[in-house]
Write an enzyme that holds these catalytic residues in place. Sequence first.
Site, PDB file in Angstrom:
ATOM      1  N   CYS A 159      38.615  54.072  34.742  1.00 18.46           N
ATOM      2  CA  CYS A 159      38.131  52.994  35.596  1.00 18.46           C
ATOM      3  C   CYS A 159      39.021  51.747  35.514  1.00 18.46           C
ATOM      4  O   CYS A 159      39.170  51.157  34.440  1.00 18.46           O
ATOM      5  CB  CYS A 159      36.700  52.619  35.225  1.00 18.46           C
ATOM      6  N   VAL A 189      30.295  51.362  35.356  1.00 22.85           N
ATOM      7  CA  VAL A 189      30.941  50.679  34.243  1.00 22.85           C
ATOM      8  C   VAL A 189      31.903  49.642  34.830  1.00 22.85           C
ATOM      9  O   VAL A 189      32.303  49.760  35.994  1.00 22.85           O
ATOM     10  CB  VAL A 189      31.694  51.680  33.338  1.00 22.85           C
ATOM     11  N   GLU A 224      29.182  44.464  35.910  1.00 23.38           N
ATOM     12  CA  GLU A 224      30.173  44.002  36.866  1.00 23.38           C
ATOM     13  C   GLU A 224      31.350  43.331  36.134  1.00 23.38           C
ATOM     14  O   GLU A 224      31.167  42.370  35.389  1.00 23.38           O
ATOM     15  CB  GLU A 224      29.603  43.053  37.920  1.00 23.38           C
ATOM     16  N   SER A 225      32.553  43.833  36.378  1.00 18.16           N
ATOM     17  CA  SER A 225      33.733  43.385  35.637  1.00 18.16           C
ATOM     18  C   SER A 225      34.015  41.900  35.828  1.00 18.16           C
ATOM     19  O   SER A 225      34.415  41.215  34.881  1.00 18.16           O
ATOM     20  CB  SER A 225      34.963  44.200  36.051  1.00 18.16           C
TER      21      SER A 225
END
Length: 233
Positions: free
Chosen positions: A22, A62, A74-75
Amino acid sequence: MTNNEKNKFNNGQIDLVSFALCPYVQRAIIILDEKKIPHNRTYIDLSDKPDWFKKISPLGKVPLLQTEQGVLFESAVIGEYLDEVTTGSLHPTDPFEKARHRSWIEFGSTILASIAGLYSAPDAKTFQEKRAIIIGKFEQLEVQLGDTDFFASNDFQFIDAVYGPIFRYFDTFELFISDNFFQSTPRVKKYRATLSRRPSVIQAVPENYQSRLIDFLIKKDSYLSQKIEQKAA
């Protein structure tokens, strides 16, 4: 940062729930490493999500950041939190410049979507159409870059954590296709090379990342899958 947060980070009592391929997970890991925050990484298989993950991930995606205070997802949210609770922000201090960087962070996400379209393209015609879109985006990015090492500075900033994972894909693509995605964008090409040498970018993936990505690409049954299989034959 409060004393409790300092102690928590120093003891490594945060866990980043991750998936090996990811790019959004990579963003969070890069920020963690650039901010020198001790942490654990728990890798899961998104095709076989464990029950404990389903219970704590509202979106089923992820990365997730597990802390003593709770779970963040949420990144972008995770990255902003990590930046805010540690000293020395990775964002520019000027409000407009900070907002401009955030705009181009969102632009980076559109490049990732285009890359997914590229490796999923079922035939040569569609592949070339997706390739043209990506090159067009790199040409837009080219205009934003100057003579600095990174996006807008000789110092690594928050936005650079976004583009490192984007460029990483092409390290694998170029093993199997001769298409030059950077021929018309020398500044982007230089930016890619600089990011590829950054320790936080290098260490944002597990050691078997490339072999796992190749396996993933083969299973897409796409035009690129065919190129990989032809190269291996």
